[in-house]
Design a protein around this motif. Structure first.
Motif, PDB file in Angstrom:
ATOM      1  N   CYS A 154     -29.907  24.711  36.749  1.00 46.45           N
ATOM      2  CA  CYS A 154     -28.829  23.487  37.056  1.00 46.45           C
ATOM      3  C   CYS A 154     -27.890  23.993  35.620  1.00 46.45           C
TER       4      CYS A 154
ATOM      5  N   GLY B  88     -27.820  29.042  36.828  1.00 47.41           N
ATOM      6  CA  GLY B  88     -27.023  27.583  37.327  1.00 47.41           C
ATOM      7  C   GLY B  88     -25.497  27.818  37.375  1.00 47.41           C
ATOM      8  N   VAL B  89     -24.340  28.714  36.593  1.00 48.04           N
ATOM      9  CA  VAL B  89     -22.826  28.743  37.430  1.00 48.04           C
ATOM     10  C   VAL B  89     -23.298  29.969  38.608  1.00 48.04           C
TER      11      VAL B  89
ATOM     12  N   LYS C 225     -23.704  27.309  41.414  1.00 44.66           N
ATOM     13  CA  LYS C 225     -22.882  26.240  41.608  1.00 44.66           C
ATOM     14  C   LYS C 225     -21.598  27.191  42.622  1.00 44.66           C
TER      15      LYS C 225
ATOM     16  N   ALA D 204     -22.978  27.509  46.021  1.00 47.84           N
ATOM     17  CA  ALA D 204     -22.723  26.478  46.371  1.00 47.84           C
ATOM     18  C   ALA D 204     -21.209  26.194  46.783  1.00 47.84           C
ATOM     19  N   GLY D 205     -20.547  26.089  45.626  1.00 45.54           N
ATOM     20  CA  GLY D 205     -18.977  25.780  46.176  1.00 45.54           C
ATOM     21  C   GLY D 205     -18.662  27.325  47.191  1.00 45.54           C
TER      22      GLY D 205
END
Length: 84
Positions: free
Chosen positions: A49, A54-55, A58, A61-62
């Motif tokens: 995370c 983590g970036v 994300k 996932a986006g």
């Protein structure tokens, strides 16, 4: 995850030119806020995370969410607007 106690009060002044809204939210400590998965796997949670990994997760996932919604909308639009 535990629910927070909150209260909302609404009162109208007598001259009815102004309204008053009060919102009160009970504070929750950080130990109560953490989910059971995060508390049982803190090292893995911290690695997945935060930081570059983590970036990247994300962002992926986006992008996956965007394409899933796009494809679902395309298919839905095709069947809704299909000429008979």
């Amino acid at each position: 995850m535990q629910l927070q106690d909150s209260g909302v009060q609404y009162s109208r002044w007598d001259d009815s030119s102004q309204d008053e809204v009060s919102v009160a939210v009970a504070a929750v400590s950080s130990t109560e806020e953490a989910s059971s998965w995060e508390s049982s796997h803190p090292r893995l949670s911290r690695k997945l995370c935060s930081g570059k990994l983590g970036v990247a997760m994300k962002v992926l996932a986006g992008m996956a969410t965007f394409w899933a919604v796009f494809i679902l909308g395309y298919i839905t639009g095709y069947f809704v607007h299909k000429c008979k």
